[in-house]
Design an enzyme around this catalytic site. Structure first.
Site, mmCIF file in Angstrom:
data_model
loop_
_atom_site.group_PDB
_atom_site.id
_atom_site.type_symbol
_atom_site.label_atom_id
_atom_site.label_comp_id
_atom_site.label_asym_id
_atom_site.label_seq_id
_atom_site.Cartn_x
_atom_site.Cartn_y
_atom_site.Cartn_z
ATOM 1 N N PHE A 37 56.394 2.694 66.822
ATOM 2 C CA PHE A 37 56.653 1.336 67.324
ATOM 3 C C PHE A 37 56.436 0.259 66.267
ATOM 4 C CE2 PHE A 37 57.259 2.658 71.600
ATOM 5 C CZ PHE A 37 56.456 3.781 71.758
ATOM 6 N N HIS A 120 49.267 7.122 78.673
ATOM 7 C CA HIS A 120 50.426 6.247 78.908
ATOM 8 C C HIS A 120 51.514 6.938 79.712
ATOM 9 C CE1 HIS A 120 49.351 3.302 75.397
ATOM 10 N NE2 HIS A 120 48.557 3.189 76.455
ATOM 11 N N ASN A 216 46.291 8.032 59.080
ATOM 12 C CA ASN A 216 47.355 7.078 59.382
ATOM 13 C C ASN A 216 48.003 6.616 58.085
ATOM 14 O OD1 ASN A 216 48.454 5.831 61.886
ATOM 15 N ND2 ASN A 216 48.161 3.953 60.704
HETATM 16 N N1 APR Z 1 51.756 10.222 59.450
HETATM 17 C C1 APR Z 1 50.711 9.358 59.589
HETATM 18 N N2 APR Z 1 50.844 8.129 60.135
HETATM 19 C C2 APR Z 1 52.087 7.769 60.547
HETATM 20 C C3 APR Z 1 53.210 8.611 60.425
HETATM 21 C C4 APR Z 1 53.006 9.890 59.838
HETATM 22 N N3 APR Z 1 54.002 10.773 59.680
HETATM 23 N N4 APR Z 1 54.291 7.959 60.929
HETATM 24 C C5 APR Z 1 53.851 6.749 61.340
HETATM 25 N N5 APR Z 1 52.532 6.634 61.114
HETATM 26 C C6 APR Z 1 51.649 5.513 61.464
HETATM 27 C C7 APR Z 1 52.268 4.154 61.267
HETATM 28 O O1 APR Z 1 51.970 3.671 59.961
HETATM 29 C C8 APR Z 1 51.581 3.318 62.345
HETATM 30 O O2 APR Z 1 50.460 2.619 61.838
HETATM 31 O O3 APR Z 1 51.406 5.622 62.845
HETATM 32 C C9 APR Z 1 51.100 4.337 63.372
HETATM 33 C C10 APR Z 1 51.810 4.221 64.711
HETATM 34 O O4 APR Z 1 51.414 2.990 65.280
HETATM 35 P P1 APR Z 1 52.276 2.389 66.477
HETATM 36 O O5 APR Z 1 53.711 2.450 66.131
HETATM 37 O O6 APR Z 1 51.653 1.065 66.835
HETATM 38 O O7 APR Z 1 52.077 3.418 67.676
HETATM 39 P P2 APR Z 1 50.854 3.519 68.679
HETATM 40 O O8 APR Z 1 49.581 3.151 68.005
HETATM 41 O O9 APR Z 1 50.960 4.838 69.332
HETATM 42 O O10 APR Z 1 51.236 2.395 69.764
HETATM 43 C C11 APR Z 1 50.449 2.332 70.936
HETATM 44 O O11 APR Z 1 52.062 0.803 71.869
HETATM 45 O O12 APR Z 1 54.237 0.193 72.405
HETATM 46 C C12 APR Z 1 53.085 0.769 72.874
HETATM 47 O O13 APR Z 1 53.050 2.311 74.639
HETATM 48 C C13 APR Z 1 53.352 2.195 73.281
HETATM 49 O O14 APR Z 1 51.844 4.064 73.213
HETATM 50 C C14 APR Z 1 52.378 3.001 72.443
HETATM 51 C C15 APR Z 1 51.316 1.978 72.098
#
Ligand code: APR
Length: 253
Positions: A37, A120, A216
């Site tokens: 996201f 979620h 991350n």
């Molecule tokens: N390896 C490590 N980290 C990664 C990778 C990878 N291959 N791909 C992406 N990332 C990191 C990104 O840099 C980012 O900081 O994963 C993180 C994902 O963060 P978000 O996109 O904010 O996702 P999330 O934290 O799950 O969001 C929480 O937001 O929109 C709502 O309901 C939705 O469950 C979701 C919630």
């Protein structure tokens, strides 16, 4: 960062913990082809996050179904990646007791993790917005693709994905918080840790005197609290942690 040294440190903490949980976000599934996201190619960099709001569903069910059916349909063909598989193996080794995930793609269970708490919800089912009856997402998708109209329950209500939308309470939060309260280590994988109350879960472990490990690609809200931060791809990082954990256990007398 090659994450080698950090993997050794993470493995030491993990092997010496008594009750560890994993807390995952969309970043654990990007290597399975599911965009996150807020990462560089994230969904909310391309679409308005209000599209994940319950008001959007109520105000424009057609637009809502057009957006979500595409994302959830892509999840049907996604496969677990090395990160999901490594977490399932760590559970089999007794090093991870539960995976608490913000993801709705079902890939942790598909990888073999037994104890998965989806705070979620799940993309695998839909729920009637009028009577609450549930049905498989694939059946609702079939109806949607045949008619072009949001699928309806036999009571006439419109089906919606069985996921938590912005503005709605998360599910199984009590169960997740109970896991956090009994944990002495939280392993965060692939989350920006920006969405609450889910993001409180790993924080509770740290506040309770436990260790916090973060895998991350980008900095997170809690990096300054973490005992170990690995800015590496989740699959490679978790395979290193798994390998190091096995090495430590095998070297024990
Ligand atoms: N390896 C490590 N980290 C990664 C990778 C990878 N291959 N791909 C992406 N990332 C990191 C990104 O840099 C980012 O900081 O994963 C993180 C994902 O963060 P978000 O996109 O904010 O996702 P999330 O934290 O799950 O969001 C929480 O937001 O929109 C709502 O309901 C939705 O469950 C979701 C919630």
């Amino acid at each position: 960062m090659d994450c080698g040294d950090e993997a050794r440190r993470a493995a030491e903490l993990l092997v010496n913990s008594s009750y560890s949980i994993a807390f995952t976000g969309a970043g654990v599934s990007t290597e399975s082809g599911i965009p996150d996201f807020r990462g560089p190619n994230g969904l909310w960099r391309r679409f308005d996050p209000r599209m994940a709001g319950v008001e959007y569903f109520l105000g424009d069910p057609r637009g809502f179904w057009a957006f979500y059916s595409a994302r959830f349909k892509s999840m049907l063909s996604a496969k677990p990646n090395a990160a999901h598989l490594a977490l399932a193996e760590l559970e089999r080794m007794g090093l991870i007791k539960a995976v608490i995930t913000q993801n709705v793609d079902g890939l942790h269970s598909a990888a073999g993790s037994a104890r998965v708490i989806e705070v979620h919800g799940s993309s695998k089912s839909v729920r009637c917005s009028r009577c609450g009856a549930r049905a498989p997402f694939v059946d609702a998708l079939k109806s949607y693709e045949e008619t072009g109209e949001p699928p309806r329950c036999s009571c006439g209500g419109i089906y919606r994905p069985d996921v938590v939308l912005f503005g709605e309470p998360v599910v199984r939060l009590g169960e997740a918080l109970d896991e956090a309260r009994r944990s002495d280590l939280a392993l965060v994988v692939g989350s920006s840790l920006t969405v609450h109350p889910a993001a409180e879960i790993p924080l509770l472990v740290k506040e309770g005197g436990g260790s916090l490990l973060v895998i991350n690609m980008e900095p997170t809200e809690y990096d300054d609290l973490a005992d170990v931060v690995m800015n590496c791809p989740a699959g490679r990082a978790l395979e290193s942690v798994l390998r190091e954990s096995r090495r430590i256990i095998d070297s024990r007398p």
